[in-house]
Design a protein around this motif. Structure first.
Motif, PDB file in Angstrom:
ATOM      1  N   ASP A  38       0.814  -1.212   0.000  1.00 45.78           N
ATOM      2  CA  ASP A  38       0.000   0.000   0.000  1.00 45.78           C
ATOM      3  C   ASP A  38       0.851   1.267   0.000  1.00 45.78           C
ATOM      4  N   ARG A  39       2.121   1.132   0.348  1.00 44.22           N
ATOM      5  CA  ARG A  39       2.990   2.312   0.462  1.00 44.22           C
ATOM      6  C   ARG A  39       4.232   2.181  -0.409  1.00 44.22           C
ATOM      7  N   ILE A  40       4.070   1.525  -1.539  1.00 46.54           N
ATOM      8  CA  ILE A  40       5.240   1.264  -2.372  1.00 46.54           C
ATOM      9  C   ILE A  40       5.857   2.548  -2.892  1.00 46.54           C
ATOM     10  N   HIS A  41       5.043   3.601  -3.077  1.00 43.04           N
ATOM     11  CA  HIS A  41       5.610   4.869  -3.544  1.00 43.04           C
ATOM     12  C   HIS A  41       6.616   5.422  -2.530  1.00 43.04           C
ATOM     13  N   LEU A  42       6.306   5.210  -1.235  1.00 44.00           N
ATOM     14  CA  LEU A  42       7.261   5.622  -0.203  1.00 44.00           C
ATOM     15  C   LEU A  42       8.485   4.707  -0.215  1.00 44.00           C
ATOM     16  N   GLY A  43       8.247   3.424  -0.474  1.00 46.27           N
ATOM     17  CA  GLY A  43       9.346   2.468  -0.562  1.00 46.27           C
ATOM     18  C   GLY A  43      10.291   2.805  -1.702  1.00 46.27           C
ATOM     19  N   PHE A  46      12.379   5.747  -0.576  1.00 46.37           N
ATOM     20  CA  PHE A  46      13.383   5.312   0.390  1.00 46.37           C
ATOM     21  C   PHE A  46      14.504   4.538  -0.303  1.00 46.37           C
ATOM     22  N   ALA A  47      14.131   3.590  -1.174  1.00 49.23           N
ATOM     23  CA  ALA A  47      15.132   2.804  -1.899  1.00 49.23           C
ATOM     24  C   ALA A  47      15.976   3.698  -2.792  1.00 49.23           C
ATOM     25  N   GLY A  48      15.339   4.697  -3.413  1.00 50.36           N
ATOM     26  CA  GLY A  48      16.087   5.629  -4.254  1.00 50.36           C
ATOM     27  C   GLY A  48      17.136   6.386  -3.460  1.00 50.36           C
ATOM     28  N   GLY A  49      16.781   6.812  -2.238  1.00 55.90           N
ATOM     29  CA  GLY A  49      17.746   7.501  -1.393  1.00 55.90           C
ATOM     30  C   GLY A  49      18.915   6.622  -1.008  1.00 55.90           C
ATOM     31  N   LEU A  50      18.621   5.365  -0.661  1.00 55.47           N
ATOM     32  CA  LEU A  50      19.680   4.412  -0.329  1.00 55.47           C
ATOM     33  C   LEU A  50      20.637   4.225  -1.506  1.00 55.47           C
ATOM     34  N   MET A  51      20.066   3.990  -2.687  1.00 56.24           N
ATOM     35  CA  MET A  51      20.872   3.700  -3.865  1.00 56.24           C
ATOM     36  C   MET A  51      21.675   4.918  -4.310  1.00 56.24           C
ATOM     37  N   PHE A  52      21.070   6.100  -4.215  1.00 62.02           N
ATOM     38  CA  PHE A  52      21.777   7.304  -4.647  1.00 62.02           C
ATOM     39  C   PHE A  52      22.951   7.607  -3.725  1.00 62.02           C
ATOM     40  N   ALA A  53      22.727   7.480  -2.412  1.00 60.50           N
ATOM     41  CA  ALA A  53      23.812   7.724  -1.458  1.00 60.50           C
ATOM     42  C   ALA A  53      24.940   6.715  -1.640  1.00 60.50           C
ATOM     43  N   ALA A  54      24.593   5.438  -1.850  1.00 60.20           N
ATOM     44  CA  ALA A  54      25.615   4.414  -2.070  1.00 60.20           C
ATOM     45  C   ALA A  54      26.414   4.729  -3.325  1.00 60.20           C
ATOM     46  N   SER A  55      25.741   5.230  -4.354  1.00 58.62           N
ATOM     47  CA  SER A  55      26.426   5.566  -5.605  1.00 58.62           C
ATOM     48  C   SER A  55      27.444   6.678  -5.397  1.00 58.62           C
ATOM     49  N   VAL A  56      27.043   7.708  -4.651  1.00 51.68           N
ATOM     50  CA  VAL A  56      27.914   8.871  -4.476  1.00 51.68           C
ATOM     51  C   VAL A  56      29.057   8.574  -3.511  1.00 51.68           C
ATOM     52  N   TYR A  57      28.710   8.079  -2.316  1.00 53.49           N
ATOM     53  CA  TYR A  57      29.709   7.986  -1.258  1.00 53.49           C
ATOM     54  C   TYR A  57      30.511   6.688  -1.275  1.00 53.49           C
ATOM     55  N   LEU A 232      12.682   4.864 -10.644  1.00 50.20           N
ATOM     56  CA  LEU A 232      12.148   4.775  -9.279  1.00 50.20           C
ATOM     57  C   LEU A 232      11.374   6.030  -8.867  1.00 50.20           C
ATOM     58  N   ILE A 233      12.009   7.175  -8.965  1.00 43.94           N
ATOM     59  CA  ILE A 233      11.361   8.406  -8.506  1.00 43.94           C
ATOM     60  C   ILE A 233      10.150   8.784  -9.371  1.00 43.94           C
ATOM     61  N   PRO A 234      10.236   8.760 -10.708  1.00 42.46           N
ATOM     62  CA  PRO A 234       9.028   9.051 -11.503  1.00 42.46           C
ATOM     63  C   PRO A 234       7.872   8.102 -11.200  1.00 42.46           C
ATOM     64  N   GLU A 235       8.182   6.804 -10.996  1.00 39.36           N
ATOM     65  CA  GLU A 235       7.143   5.832 -10.673  1.00 39.36           C
ATOM     66  C   GLU A 235       6.490   6.168  -9.334  1.00 39.36           C
ATOM     67  N   ALA A 236       7.294   6.572  -8.365  1.00 39.91           N
ATOM     68  CA  ALA A 236       6.758   6.928  -7.052  1.00 39.91           C
ATOM     69  C   ALA A 236       5.885   8.174  -7.134  1.00 39.91           C
ATOM     70  N   LEU A 237       6.325   9.168  -7.883  1.00 41.36           N
ATOM     71  CA  LEU A 237       5.606  10.439  -7.960  1.00 41.36           C
ATOM     72  C   LEU A 237       4.275  10.323  -8.689  1.00 41.36           C
ATOM     73  N   GLU A 238       4.130   9.283  -9.498  1.00 43.15           N
ATOM     74  CA  GLU A 238       2.879   9.096 -10.232  1.00 43.15           C
ATOM     75  C   GLU A 238       1.707   8.800  -9.304  1.00 43.15           C
ATOM     76  N   THR A 239       1.977   8.108  -8.217  1.00 39.25           N
ATOM     77  CA  THR A 239       0.877   7.628  -7.363  1.00 39.25           C
ATOM     78  C   THR A 239       0.917   8.141  -5.933  1.00 39.25           C
ATOM     79  N   GLY A 240       2.011   8.786  -5.531  1.00 42.47           N
ATOM     80  CA  GLY A 240       2.141   9.165  -4.125  1.00 42.47           C
ATOM     81  C   GLY A 240       2.285  10.656  -3.902  1.00 42.47           C
ATOM     82  N   ASN A 241       2.223  11.040  -2.644  1.00 41.60           N
ATOM     83  CA  ASN A 241       2.409  12.424  -2.230  1.00 41.60           C
ATOM     84  C   ASN A 241       3.862  12.840  -2.412  1.00 41.60           C
ATOM     85  N   HIS A 242       4.087  13.926  -3.134  1.00 40.41           N
ATOM     86  CA  HIS A 242       5.446  14.325  -3.477  1.00 40.41           C
ATOM     87  C   HIS A 242       6.282  14.642  -2.242  1.00 40.41           C
TER      88      HIS A 242
END
Length: 263
Positions: A38-43, A46-57, A232-242
C-alpha cells in the motif's frame, strides 16, 4: 589447497558472508505494519535515497580520494566518469529491452516479477561486481606486503554491513509485487552473488584488477543513479504524495550516509 592460496579461500568466504548479509535487508519486511504494497511509492523513495547515497559515497568518491597532485589528478576521476557514463548507457539499454511482452514470454526474466523489480535487480547485481573485486584485491594485497594487516577483512566487513540496507532496496519492489519474505531474502542474496565470484580472481590477479576498480565503481554508480532518476522516482511520484516521497528519499539517503560514516 596450498597455504600460499589461503588468502583466496579467505576472500571467497568473506565474499559469501557479505553476499548473505544482503539478504538481511528482508528482515524489516516481517513487520506487518509496514504494509509495503500500500505504500510502495514511499518504498521507492526510500530505496532511491539508499541507492543514490551508495552511488555517491561508496562508488564515486573513491575516485576523488585517489587523485594526486598535478595533471594526474584528473586521471582517476576520468576513469570513474567514463565508467559512470557506460553504466548509464547500460541501464538505458536494459530499460528498452525489458518490455512487458518480454517479461511475460521470457523464462529467464519471469521469476523477477515486474519490470521495476527486474531493473532494480539488474542494477544491484552489477553494483556488486566492484565490491567483490575490492574484497579480492584487499586479500590479495596482503600477500604483497601492505602495511595494514587485515585489509581484506576490513573491506569485506564494511561491504557486508552496507549490504543490509542495499538488500532492502532490492526487496521493497519485490515485496510490493507479492513476493514472500523468503523469496525477497534469496533474491537479495542473488544480487550480491558477484561478490564472492569476483573476489577469487581479483585476489589472485591484483595487478590486473586493481586498475579496473575505478571504471567498475563508476559503472555501478551510473547504473544505479540512472535507474533512480529515470524509473524509481518518476514511478513513485505518479501515485504518491510528493512531499512524503521526498522525505523518504532523504531518510534513505541519510541512513546510507550514516552507514558509510560509521564504517
Amino acid at each position: 589447497m596450498p597455504e600460499d592460496y589461503e588468502f583466496v579461500i579467505n576472500g571467497l568466504i568473506a565474499g559469501v558472508i557479505a553476499s548473505l548479509a544482503c539478504g538481511l535487508g528482508a528482515l524489516p519486511l516481517l513487520i506487518p505494519q509496514l504494509k509495503v504494497k500500500d505504500r510502495i511509492h514511499l518504498g521507492y523513495g526510500f530505496a532511491g535515497g539508499l541507492m543514490f547515497a551508495a552511488s555517491v559515497y561508496n562508488l564515486l568518491l573513491p575516485a576523488i580520494d585517489q587523485g594526486t597532485s598535478g595533471a594526474m589528478q584528473l586521471w582517476p576521476v576520468s576513469n570513474d566518469l567514463f565508467g559512470l557514463l557506460l553504466g548509464c548507457v547500460f541501464i538505458w539499454m536494459v530499460e528498452r529491452y525489458v518490455t512487458p511482452k518480454r517479461l511475460k514470454n521470457s523464462m529467464l526474466l519471469k521469476p523477477f516479477g515486474s519490470r521495476m523489480e527486474t531493473l532494480v535487480f539488474v542494477a544491484m547485481f552489477f553494483h556488486s561486481i566492484p565490491e567483490g573485486v575490492a574484497v579480492g584485491v584487499g586479500y590479495g594485497a596482503e600477500t604483497h606486503g601492505v602495511e595494514f594487516s587485515g585489509l581484506g577483512f576490513s573491506i569485506a566487513l564494511a561491504i557486508a554491513i552496507h549490504n543490509i540496507p542495499e538488500g532492502l532496496a532490492v526487496d521493497l519492489p519485490m515485496r510490493a509485487g507479492g513476493a514472500s519474505v523468503w523469496k525477497c531474502f534469496w533474491f537479495a542474496v542473488l544480487t550480491s552473488l558477484p561478490q564472492p565470484l569476483a573476489a577469487v580472481p581479483a585476489s589472485m590477479l591484483v595487478w590486473l584488477f586493481e586498475p579496473l576498480m575505478l571504471p567498475l565503481l563508476g559503472f555501478a554508480a551510473g547504473a544505479m543513479m540512472f535507474l533512480v532518476i529515470d524509473e524509481l522516482i518518476p514511478e513513485a511520484l505518479e501515485t504518491g504524495n510528493h512531499t512524503a516521497i521526498t522525505w523518504c528519499f532523504m531518510f534513505g539517503f541519510s541512513l546510507m550516509l550514516l552507514v558509510q560514516i560509521v564504517l
